[in-house]
Motif scaffolding. Sequence first.
Motif, PDB file in Angstrom:
ATOM      1  N   GLU A 168       5.642 -17.040  -6.638  1.00  0.00           N
ATOM      2  CA  GLU A 168       6.277 -16.420  -5.476  1.00  0.00           C
ATOM      3  C   GLU A 168       6.638 -14.978  -5.766  1.00  0.00           C
ATOM      4  O   GLU A 168       6.400 -14.084  -4.952  1.00  0.00           O
ATOM      5  N   VAL A 169       7.223 -14.718  -6.957  1.00  0.00           N
ATOM      6  CA  VAL A 169       7.585 -13.348  -7.330  1.00  0.00           C
ATOM      7  C   VAL A 169       6.338 -12.483  -7.439  1.00  0.00           C
ATOM      8  O   VAL A 169       6.294 -11.355  -6.958  1.00  0.00           O
ATOM      9  N   ALA A 170       5.280 -13.011  -8.077  1.00  0.00           N
ATOM     10  CA  ALA A 170       4.039 -12.255  -8.224  1.00  0.00           C
ATOM     11  C   ALA A 170       3.428 -11.948  -6.868  1.00  0.00           C
ATOM     12  O   ALA A 170       2.909 -10.854  -6.634  1.00  0.00           O
ATOM     13  N   SER A 171       3.483 -12.911  -5.943  1.00  0.00           N
ATOM     14  CA  SER A 171       2.934 -12.702  -4.615  1.00  0.00           C
ATOM     15  C   SER A 171       3.669 -11.583  -3.889  1.00  0.00           C
ATOM     16  O   SER A 171       3.052 -10.724  -3.256  1.00  0.00           O
ATOM     17  N   GLU A 172       5.005 -11.563  -3.977  1.00  0.00           N
ATOM     18  CA  GLU A 172       5.788 -10.503  -3.351  1.00  0.00           C
ATOM     19  C   GLU A 172       5.419  -9.147  -3.937  1.00  0.00           C
ATOM     20  O   GLU A 172       5.325  -8.147  -3.219  1.00  0.00           O
ATOM     21  N   ARG A 173       5.173  -9.119  -5.243  1.00  0.00           N
ATOM     22  CA  ARG A 173       4.858  -7.851  -5.894  1.00  0.00           C
ATOM     23  C   ARG A 173       3.489  -7.342  -5.441  1.00  0.00           C
ATOM     24  O   ARG A 173       3.325  -6.160  -5.168  1.00  0.00           O
ATOM     25  N   VAL A 174       2.503  -8.233  -5.362  1.00  0.00           N
ATOM     26  CA  VAL A 174       1.174  -7.830  -4.909  1.00  0.00           C
ATOM     27  C   VAL A 174       1.245  -7.315  -3.483  1.00  0.00           C
ATOM     28  O   VAL A 174       0.637  -6.303  -3.135  1.00  0.00           O
ATOM     29  N   ILE A 175       1.989  -8.006  -2.619  1.00  0.00           N
ATOM     30  CA  ILE A 175       2.154  -7.563  -1.239  1.00  0.00           C
ATOM     31  C   ILE A 175       2.798  -6.187  -1.198  1.00  0.00           C
ATOM     32  O   ILE A 175       2.371  -5.305  -0.438  1.00  0.00           O
ATOM     33  N   ALA A 176       3.825  -5.970  -2.015  1.00  0.00           N
ATOM     34  CA  ALA A 176       4.507  -4.671  -2.034  1.00  0.00           C
ATOM     35  C   ALA A 176       3.555  -3.556  -2.431  1.00  0.00           C
ATOM     36  O   ALA A 176       3.572  -2.468  -1.832  1.00  0.00           O
ATOM     37  N   PHE A 177       2.694  -3.811  -3.411  1.00  0.00           N
ATOM     38  CA  PHE A 177       1.759  -2.768  -3.837  1.00  0.00           C
ATOM     39  C   PHE A 177       0.653  -2.549  -2.812  1.00  0.00           C
ATOM     40  O   PHE A 177       0.170  -1.427  -2.656  1.00  0.00           O
ATOM     41  N   ASP A 178       0.249  -3.603  -2.089  1.00  0.00           N
ATOM     42  CA  ASP A 178      -0.692  -3.412  -0.987  1.00  0.00           C
ATOM     43  C   ASP A 178      -0.074  -2.519   0.086  1.00  0.00           C
ATOM     44  O   ASP A 178      -0.714  -1.589   0.585  1.00  0.00           O
ATOM     45  N   HIS A 179       1.165  -2.815   0.432  1.00  0.00           N
ATOM     46  CA  HIS A 179       1.856  -1.993   1.431  1.00  0.00           C
ATOM     47  C   HIS A 179       2.006  -0.549   0.943  1.00  0.00           C
ATOM     48  O   HIS A 179       1.846   0.402   1.720  1.00  0.00           O
ATOM     49  N   LEU A 180       2.311  -0.401  -0.342  1.00  0.00           N
ATOM     50  CA  LEU A 180       2.490   0.940  -0.898  1.00  0.00           C
ATOM     51  C   LEU A 180       1.186   1.730  -0.844  1.00  0.00           C
ATOM     52  O   LEU A 180       1.183   2.918  -0.506  1.00  0.00           O
ATOM     53  N   ARG A 181       0.069   1.084  -1.162  1.00  0.00           N
ATOM     54  CA  ARG A 181      -1.231   1.768  -1.084  1.00  0.00           C
ATOM     55  C   ARG A 181      -1.557   2.165   0.350  1.00  0.00           C
ATOM     56  O   ARG A 181      -2.088   3.250   0.604  1.00  0.00           O
ATOM     57  N   GLY A 182      -1.260   1.265   1.300  1.00  0.00           N
ATOM     58  CA  GLY A 182      -1.512   1.588   2.698  1.00  0.00           C
ATOM     59  C   GLY A 182      -0.715   2.784   3.168  1.00  0.00           C
ATOM     60  O   GLY A 182      -1.235   3.684   3.839  1.00  0.00           O
ATOM     61  N   LEU A 183       0.572   2.821   2.802  1.00  0.00           N
ATOM     62  CA  LEU A 183       1.407   3.970   3.156  1.00  0.00           C
ATOM     63  C   LEU A 183       0.919   5.241   2.473  1.00  0.00           C
ATOM     64  O   LEU A 183       0.878   6.317   3.086  1.00  0.00           O
ATOM     65  N   ALA A 184       0.550   5.124   1.201  1.00  0.00           N
ATOM     66  CA  ALA A 184       0.173   6.309   0.425  1.00  0.00           C
ATOM     67  C   ALA A 184      -1.092   6.962   0.981  1.00  0.00           C
ATOM     68  O   ALA A 184      -1.182   8.195   1.034  1.00  0.00           O
ATOM     69  N   ILE A 185      -2.077   6.166   1.409  1.00  0.00           N
ATOM     70  CA  ILE A 185      -3.302   6.792   1.910  1.00  0.00           C
ATOM     71  C   ILE A 185      -3.031   7.497   3.240  1.00  0.00           C
ATOM     72  O   ILE A 185      -3.607   8.557   3.518  1.00  0.00           O
ATOM     73  N   LEU A 186      -2.129   6.951   4.072  1.00  0.00           N
ATOM     74  CA  LEU A 186      -1.743   7.655   5.296  1.00  0.00           C
ATOM     75  C   LEU A 186      -1.053   8.974   4.968  1.00  0.00           C
ATOM     76  O   LEU A 186      -1.271   9.989   5.640  1.00  0.00           O
ATOM     77  N   MET A 187      -0.231   8.963   3.919  1.00  0.00           N
ATOM     78  CA  MET A 187       0.467  10.176   3.501  1.00  0.00           C
ATOM     79  C   MET A 187      -0.512  11.220   2.960  1.00  0.00           C
ATOM     80  O   MET A 187      -0.378  12.422   3.226  1.00  0.00           O
ATOM     81  N   VAL A 188      -1.508  10.780   2.204  1.00  0.00           N
ATOM     82  CA  VAL A 188      -2.522  11.699   1.683  1.00  0.00           C
ATOM     83  C   VAL A 188      -3.238  12.399   2.831  1.00  0.00           C
ATOM     84  O   VAL A 188      -3.400  13.634   2.843  1.00  0.00           O
ATOM     85  N   ILE A 189      -3.647  11.617   3.815  1.00  0.00           N
ATOM     86  CA  ILE A 189      -4.434  12.182   4.916  1.00  0.00           C
ATOM     87  C   ILE A 189      -3.605  13.155   5.740  1.00  0.00           C
ATOM     88  O   ILE A 189      -4.071  14.242   6.098  1.00  0.00           O
TER      89      ILE A 189
END
Length: 364
Positions: free
Chosen positions: A20-41
């Motif tokens: 469960e903890v690992a799943s939350e962490r993977v989700i958080a990093f997916d969300h972080l990557r999604g936000l970061a690419i929008l910020m880059v653009i």
Amino acid sequence: MLINQSVAAAYDKPRSARVEVASERVIAFDHLRGLAILMVIITHCFTATGVLLEYPFSEHHWLISLMGGATAIFVFISGYFYERVYRRRLTGRELIRQRLLLLLPPYLFISLVLIACDLEPGVRGTVPVAGDPVQGLAVLLLTGATGPAMWYVPFILALLLFTPAFARFAVAPVRRQLAVLAVLLAISIVVPRHPNMLVANLLHFALYYAYGIFWAVHRERLEAEVRRPTVLLLLALLLAAAATLQYAIGLAGDPGALGPLLSARDIVVVRKLILIALLMGLLLRFCRQPIAPLCALADLSFGLFFVHQPVMLGLVRAARVFGYRGEAWGSALLLWALTVALSIAVLLLGRGLLGRRARVLLGA
């Protein structure tokens, strides 16, 4: 010592709790990557719009400065997954070979598209290298000067040459890790980033790569702390204070020049560290379930990094041809929305038409 004990205790949990903890962490990093690419653009869209409309966007405006933390986020993510996934599985040579095979094909293809269409000089006013065209092409490709974000590929590949040093950092005692981070922080402040200076970028961004490794090593303790409401509030206040101070100091000089301490660019370094911790805390606390749009953007982020550059520059070229004149901020946001939408369309179309070859040519 306490941090290492907390990490060990986390792995003493039942397997279901660890998953469960690992799943939350993977989700958080997916969300972080999604936000970061929008910020880059959007950061690139501000630059391109400023050139198109001759509007002097300040890089120290709170919104532009906030969006400008995206590159540091991606370097942080790379450091995190180096420690979590690759350090124990691949040697430094194997990691570099893997990254070369992943990055070079779309890098070369998109770079050649940008050069062939003469897009980057049409936006940023860069001057093609005079003399031998083969030598000029080699210089452009080695420096990543072919597009707004292409410098990142030579930089990240060069950073991987220091994998043995980062591997030793990952297993060092926590006090030594903190001392190394302090040294890298000082170096990052003294040596600002520059899109065409590889050595400067290595010195500047090594801090964020090491920060990602440090976060991965001590993730249980750090993530338990940053998701606490009081810590989130403190990080938000620190981020606001840093942004206010940065804007109050005003514009810095040449981005490649060494400046005195406590310039606006010095504050940027600390502000990015705070931003990463704040985003991780917010995502871990409030976004435990996948947010479909952000996860989709995370899945496409590698391709978006490459494809958004010719798409954005092509839109700016078209706006110039048709004599577009509009309000600067609204135009930048419009360019951002169109660039994201059209880039996603190109990637999805590429996947449909090219299949696996889309990964090679477009990063899709």
